[in-house]
Design an enzyme around this catalytic site. Structure first.
Site, PDB file in Angstrom:
ATOM      1  N   LYS A 130      33.663  22.521 -65.929  1.00 11.78           N
ATOM      2  CA  LYS A 130      34.265  21.637 -66.927  1.00 11.78           C
ATOM      3  C   LYS A 130      35.302  20.703 -66.292  1.00 11.78           C
ATOM      4  O   LYS A 130      35.676  20.870 -65.127  1.00 11.78           O
ATOM      5  CB  LYS A 130      34.892  22.489 -68.032  1.00 11.78           C
ATOM      6  CG  LYS A 130      33.860  23.300 -68.807  1.00 11.78           C
ATOM      7  CD  LYS A 130      34.553  24.159 -69.843  1.00 11.78           C
ATOM      8  CE  LYS A 130      33.574  25.009 -70.608  1.00 11.78           C
ATOM      9  NZ  LYS A 130      34.278  25.840 -71.625  1.00 11.78           N
TER      10      LYS A 130
ATOM     11  N   TYR B  71      26.998  21.665 -78.231  1.00 13.48           N
ATOM     12  CA  TYR B  71      27.824  22.535 -79.074  1.00 13.48           C
ATOM     13  C   TYR B  71      27.454  22.396 -80.548  1.00 13.48           C
ATOM     14  O   TYR B  71      28.318  22.500 -81.422  1.00 13.48           O
ATOM     15  CB  TYR B  71      29.304  22.195 -78.867  1.00 13.48           C
ATOM     16  CG  TYR B  71      29.804  22.478 -77.470  1.00 13.48           C
ATOM     17  CD1 TYR B  71      29.948  23.784 -77.013  1.00 13.48           C
ATOM     18  CD2 TYR B  71      30.136  21.440 -76.607  1.00 13.48           C
ATOM     19  CE1 TYR B  71      30.417  24.051 -75.733  1.00 13.48           C
ATOM     20  CE2 TYR B  71      30.607  21.693 -75.322  1.00 13.48           C
ATOM     21  CZ  TYR B  71      30.745  22.994 -74.893  1.00 13.48           C
ATOM     22  OH  TYR B  71      31.211  23.255 -73.619  1.00 13.48           O
TER      23      TYR B  71
ATOM     24  N   ASN C 214      38.943  26.830 -69.926  1.00 10.87           N
ATOM     25  CA  ASN C 214      38.445  28.024 -69.246  1.00 10.87           C
ATOM     26  C   ASN C 214      37.481  27.720 -68.103  1.00 10.87           C
ATOM     27  O   ASN C 214      36.694  28.566 -67.711  1.00 10.87           O
ATOM     28  CB  ASN C 214      37.842  29.005 -70.245  1.00 10.87           C
ATOM     29  CG  ASN C 214      36.676  28.413 -71.002  1.00 10.87           C
ATOM     30  OD1 ASN C 214      36.187  27.326 -70.701  1.00 10.87           O
ATOM     31  ND2 ASN C 214      36.216  29.135 -72.004  1.00 10.87           N
TER      32      ASN C 214
ATOM     33  N   HIS D 299      31.431  26.783 -68.175  1.00 10.86           N
ATOM     34  CA  HIS D 299      30.533  27.243 -69.233  1.00 10.86           C
ATOM     35  C   HIS D 299      29.356  27.941 -68.571  1.00 10.86           C
ATOM     36  O   HIS D 299      28.853  27.473 -67.549  1.00 10.86           O
ATOM     37  CB  HIS D 299      30.013  26.061 -70.057  1.00 10.86           C
ATOM     38  CG  HIS D 299      28.826  26.420 -70.896  1.00 10.86           C
ATOM     39  ND1 HIS D 299      28.943  27.045 -72.103  1.00 10.86           N
ATOM     40  CD2 HIS D 299      27.488  26.280 -70.653  1.00 10.86           C
ATOM     41  CE1 HIS D 299      27.733  27.264 -72.592  1.00 10.86           C
ATOM     42  NE2 HIS D 299      26.830  26.811 -71.739  1.00 10.86           N
TER      43      HIS D 299
ATOM     44  N   GLU E 202      19.838  24.592 -73.042  1.00 13.61           N
ATOM     45  CA  GLU E 202      20.905  23.871 -72.355  1.00 13.61           C
ATOM     46  C   GLU E 202      20.420  23.223 -71.062  1.00 13.61           C
ATOM     47  O   GLU E 202      20.818  22.097 -70.751  1.00 13.61           O
ATOM     48  CB  GLU E 202      22.074  24.815 -72.082  1.00 13.61           C
ATOM     49  CG  GLU E 202      22.780  25.260 -73.348  1.00 13.61           C
ATOM     50  CD  GLU E 202      23.795  26.366 -73.126  1.00 13.61           C
ATOM     51  OE1 GLU E 202      24.431  26.762 -74.115  1.00 13.61           O
ATOM     52  OE2 GLU E 202      23.961  26.842 -71.983  1.00 13.61           O
TER      53      GLU E 202
END
Length: 152
Positions: free
Chosen positions: A9, A49, A112, A115, A126
């Protein structure tokens, strides 16, 4: 063999943790079969998402994931989905165990770093969002015979 998607990310990219995180997956014996640096658009974020778009916190998530470049990659290996998720640690960096990627590098509930697909169906969906079949390279690294038994 199983494939999974990972996204390093924007916080990984901006903090220059890409190489350190990629090395962990390589050290574990996972193979990279696709990788690219890219910018997530709002449209792609909404597809990725989709189950969260209607949630009150989604705008913050979209702003974060579209806020800078990411590295999208496809990893391949035995039980790759579970292995990657275990390596990532708990979603919140504040709760992730030391030794996991989030436990070692994240001190945030939301930022975080990485992913990872949460199951086979999610991985398939995905991967198709981020890669065309032509962008994935089937190969067996020469070190593979030293990473797992021939019958695995």
């Amino acid at each position: 063999m199983q494939r999974t998607l990972i996204l390093l990310k924007p916080d990984s990219v901006q903090r220059r943790l890409m190489g350190r995180i990629i090395s962990r997956f390589e050290d574990k014996g996972l193979s990279f079969v696709g990788m690219k640096l890219m910018q997530v658009t709002p449209e792609l974020a909404k597809q990725h998402y989709a189950e969260h778009v209607e949630k009150a916190w989604y705008p913050t998530l979209e702003s974060f994931i579209t806020g800078g470049p990411i590295v999208a990659a496809v990893l391949e290996g035995l039980e790759a989905i579970t292995v990657v998720r275990d390596m990532l640690g708990a979603t919140s960096g504040l709760k992730a165990a030391p030794g996991t990627i989030r436990g070692d590098f994240s001190s945030s509930r939301q930022m975080n770093l990485v992913h990872g697909s949460d199951g086979p169906e999610a991985a398939e969906r995905e991967i198709a969002l981020y890669f065309t079949p032509e962008e994935l390279v089937d190969h067996t690294p020469t070190i593979a015979t030293w990473m797992r038994a021939a019958d695995e």
